[in-house]
Design a protein around this motif. Structure first.
Motif, PDB file in Angstrom:
ATOM      1  N   UNK A 252      -8.023  -8.655  -6.047  1.00  0.00           N
ATOM      2  CA  UNK A 252      -7.364  -7.496  -5.473  1.00  0.00           C
ATOM      3  C   UNK A 252      -8.339  -6.643  -4.669  1.00  0.00           C
ATOM      4  N   UNK A 253      -7.823  -6.029  -3.615  1.00  0.00           N
ATOM      5  CA  UNK A 253      -8.554  -5.101  -2.770  1.00  0.00           C
ATOM      6  C   UNK A 253      -7.884  -3.721  -2.876  1.00  0.00           C
ATOM      7  N   UNK A 254      -8.547  -2.661  -2.362  1.00  0.00           N
ATOM      8  CA  UNK A 254      -7.944  -1.329  -2.462  1.00  0.00           C
ATOM      9  C   UNK A 254      -6.508  -1.258  -1.937  1.00  0.00           C
ATOM     10  N   UNK A 255      -6.211  -1.970  -0.849  1.00  0.00           N
ATOM     11  CA  UNK A 255      -4.859  -1.908  -0.313  1.00  0.00           C
ATOM     12  C   UNK A 255      -3.873  -2.684  -1.182  1.00  0.00           C
ATOM     13  N   UNK A 256      -4.362  -3.656  -1.938  1.00  0.00           N
ATOM     14  CA  UNK A 256      -3.500  -4.332  -2.917  1.00  0.00           C
ATOM     15  C   UNK A 256      -2.984  -3.323  -3.928  1.00  0.00           C
ATOM     16  N   UNK A 257      -3.901  -2.529  -4.469  1.00  0.00           N
ATOM     17  CA  UNK A 257      -3.529  -1.519  -5.459  1.00  0.00           C
ATOM     18  C   UNK A 257      -2.624  -0.459  -4.836  1.00  0.00           C
ATOM     19  N   UNK A 258      -2.906  -0.105  -3.576  1.00  0.00           N
ATOM     20  CA  UNK A 258      -2.069   0.884  -2.900  1.00  0.00           C
ATOM     21  C   UNK A 258      -0.631   0.393  -2.769  1.00  0.00           C
ATOM     22  N   UNK A 259      -0.471  -0.909  -2.485  1.00  0.00           N
ATOM     23  CA  UNK A 259       0.878  -1.476  -2.398  1.00  0.00           C
ATOM     24  C   UNK A 259       1.553  -1.440  -3.761  1.00  0.00           C
ATOM     25  N   UNK A 260       0.821  -1.805  -4.824  1.00  0.00           N
ATOM     26  CA  UNK A 260       1.390  -1.727  -6.177  1.00  0.00           C
ATOM     27  C   UNK A 260       1.943  -0.311  -6.445  1.00  0.00           C
ATOM     28  N   UNK A 261       1.121   0.690  -6.149  1.00  0.00           N
ATOM     29  CA  UNK A 261       1.520   2.069  -6.428  1.00  0.00           C
ATOM     30  C   UNK A 261       2.719   2.490  -5.579  1.00  0.00           C
ATOM     31  N   UNK A 262       2.738   2.027  -4.333  1.00  0.00           N
ATOM     32  CA  UNK A 262       3.866   2.347  -3.453  1.00  0.00           C
ATOM     33  C   UNK A 262       5.154   1.744  -3.986  1.00  0.00           C
ATOM     34  N   UNK A 263       5.076   0.494  -4.455  1.00  0.00           N
ATOM     35  CA  UNK A 263       6.255  -0.167  -5.023  1.00  0.00           C
ATOM     36  C   UNK A 263       6.770   0.606  -6.230  1.00  0.00           C
ATOM     37  N   UNK A 264       5.874   1.024  -7.084  1.00  0.00           N
ATOM     38  CA  UNK A 264       6.297   1.743  -8.282  1.00  0.00           C
ATOM     39  C   UNK A 264       6.905   3.101  -7.940  1.00  0.00           C
ATOM     40  N   UNK A 265       6.373   3.761  -6.918  1.00  0.00           N
ATOM     41  CA  UNK A 265       6.957   5.035  -6.485  1.00  0.00           C
ATOM     42  C   UNK A 265       8.368   4.825  -5.934  1.00  0.00           C
ATOM     43  N   UNK A 266       8.537   3.782  -5.135  1.00  0.00           N
ATOM     44  CA  UNK A 266       9.867   3.472  -4.611  1.00  0.00           C
ATOM     45  C   UNK A 266      10.848   3.195  -5.750  1.00  0.00           C
ATOM     46  N   UNK A 267      10.390   2.432  -6.729  1.00  0.00           N
ATOM     47  CA  UNK A 267      11.266   2.080  -7.846  1.00  0.00           C
ATOM     48  C   UNK A 267      11.635   3.323  -8.670  1.00  0.00           C
ATOM     49  N   UNK A 295      11.705  -0.390   2.497  1.00  0.00           N
ATOM     50  CA  UNK A 295      10.560  -0.965   1.788  1.00  0.00           C
ATOM     51  C   UNK A 295       9.491  -1.429   2.775  1.00  0.00           C
ATOM     52  N   UNK A 296       9.896  -2.118   3.838  1.00  0.00           N
ATOM     53  CA  UNK A 296       8.894  -2.589   4.801  1.00  0.00           C
ATOM     54  C   UNK A 296       8.137  -1.421   5.431  1.00  0.00           C
ATOM     55  N   UNK A 297       8.844  -0.351   5.766  1.00  0.00           N
ATOM     56  CA  UNK A 297       8.181   0.812   6.356  1.00  0.00           C
ATOM     57  C   UNK A 297       7.151   1.397   5.394  1.00  0.00           C
ATOM     58  N   UNK A 298       7.499   1.467   4.113  1.00  0.00           N
ATOM     59  CA  UNK A 298       6.578   2.025   3.120  1.00  0.00           C
ATOM     60  C   UNK A 298       5.354   1.138   2.939  1.00  0.00           C
ATOM     61  N   UNK A 299       5.546  -0.176   2.956  1.00  0.00           N
ATOM     62  CA  UNK A 299       4.410  -1.096   2.808  1.00  0.00           C
ATOM     63  C   UNK A 299       3.526  -1.046   4.051  1.00  0.00           C
TER      64      UNK A 299
END
Length: 325
Positions: A252-267, A295-299
């Protein structure tokens, strides 16, 4: 003795990790995946009695070293099955970025096995072709059968093959996969080789059969949240195993974790969305047709390139007009 085939890469939903036999690529346990389209690999092969030696080319680059060894293991098996000894010309192209965690070895070897079997004149079912593809990559077996597929573990070709899982058309048609591309090179094969040395591996083995059954039940019930919630959980389980092996692989890279957090916020805000990762830094973000634009816009706001994929079908033979040479 020439043929061209196309196959789609896979997203692991319940992923395999580690191999009981590194040559025949028998995994320790069953696995389930879904193919992602329109991303694909196209491969043209030709057995030529007048050719002096094999030649392998992928994305306009000659393949040598370990890559060539893996292709040769598949080619040699087809030659044995067909009873021929002709050398082969092998040319392959990918429609998507490879070696960043999006299953390119799966689509690559699925297309290769399908084209090779056709060029050699073998009359095989897709599960039978999946046993050929497995010799290059175990995940490729599932890319042969396409859609949602189940690779059964075993120690022979009768047992260790892929079969398509029947899934309702409306469930498959509603799935959208937002690919968040984090371009960090990864090496999956080395992680597989040391999988059993992680102290977390036995813990993974203890629960994987329950995980497999839960995934099949969720697919049968067309339960989006359960299917992709399990896939998200399995991604974290896989990472725990790779990170605690002798080489302590951290993909994982920093942006990997950022995507994880974004997904959880959306959910948390009511959006049906789940992340999934294989051995790599890039992220599959699973959602529905109604929510894919949001979702695509947020990612994309995470600073990564995105693609939107749908469920892909099985590997297929293409018309000779689509040959790469």
């Amino acid at each position: 003795m020439k043929a061209t085939a196309k196959a789609h890469p896979i997203q692991g939903l319940v992923k395999y990790h580690g191999m009981r036999d590194e040559q025949l690529r028998f995994p320790y346990h069953d696995s389930i995946s879904v193919c992602t389209a329109p991303s694909h690999t196209k491969t043209t092969v030709e057995f030529d009695p007048d050719r002096a030696e094999d030649h392998y080319q992928i994305d306009n680059k000659e393949v040598d070293g370990r890559g060539a060894e893996r292709i040769k293991s598949v080619v040699d098996h087809v030659r044995d099955l067909a009873g021929i000894d002709h050398s082969v010309r092998f040319v392959s192209e990918n429609s998507f970025r490879t070696n960043i965690g999006f299953g390119s070895s799966a689509s690559g070897f699925a297309a290769a096995a399908t084209a090779l079997a056709e060029a050699a004149g073998l009359d095989l079912t897709q599960p039978e072709i999946s046993t050929i593809a497995r010799r290059g990559s175990a995940s490729a077996a599932r890319a042969v059968t396409g859609g949602f597929s189940h690779l059964y573990a075993g120690m022979n070709d009768e047992d260790c093959r892929s079969e398509r899982i029947p899934v309702a058309d409306d469930f498959a048609d509603d799935l959208r996969v937002v690919a968040g591309m984090v371009p960090s090179y990864k090496e999956t094969e080395a992680a597989h080789e040391e999988a059993a040395e992680s102290h977390m591996f036995q813990a993974r083995m203890a629960h994987i059969h329950k995980q497999m059954q839960a995934m099949r039940d969720a697919l049968r019930a067309e339960d989006f949240d359960s299917v992709f919630g399990i896939a998200e959980e399995d991604s974290l389980s896989l990472a725990a195993t790779t990170m605690t092996g002798p080489s302590a692989w951290v993909y994982w890279q920093p942006r990997t974790i950022e995507i994880f957090n974004t997904v959880r916020e959306l959910r948390d805000n009511g959006v049906p969305v789940y992340f999934s990762v294989d051995t790599g830094a890039s992220v599959y973000v699973n959602t529905t047709a109604d929510h894919v634009d949001e979702v695509e816009a947020a990612i994309a706001d995470c600073g990564v390139e995105t693609r939107v994929w749908r469920v892909g079908g099985p590997a297929q033979i293409l018309d000779e007009s689509e040959a790469l040479f």
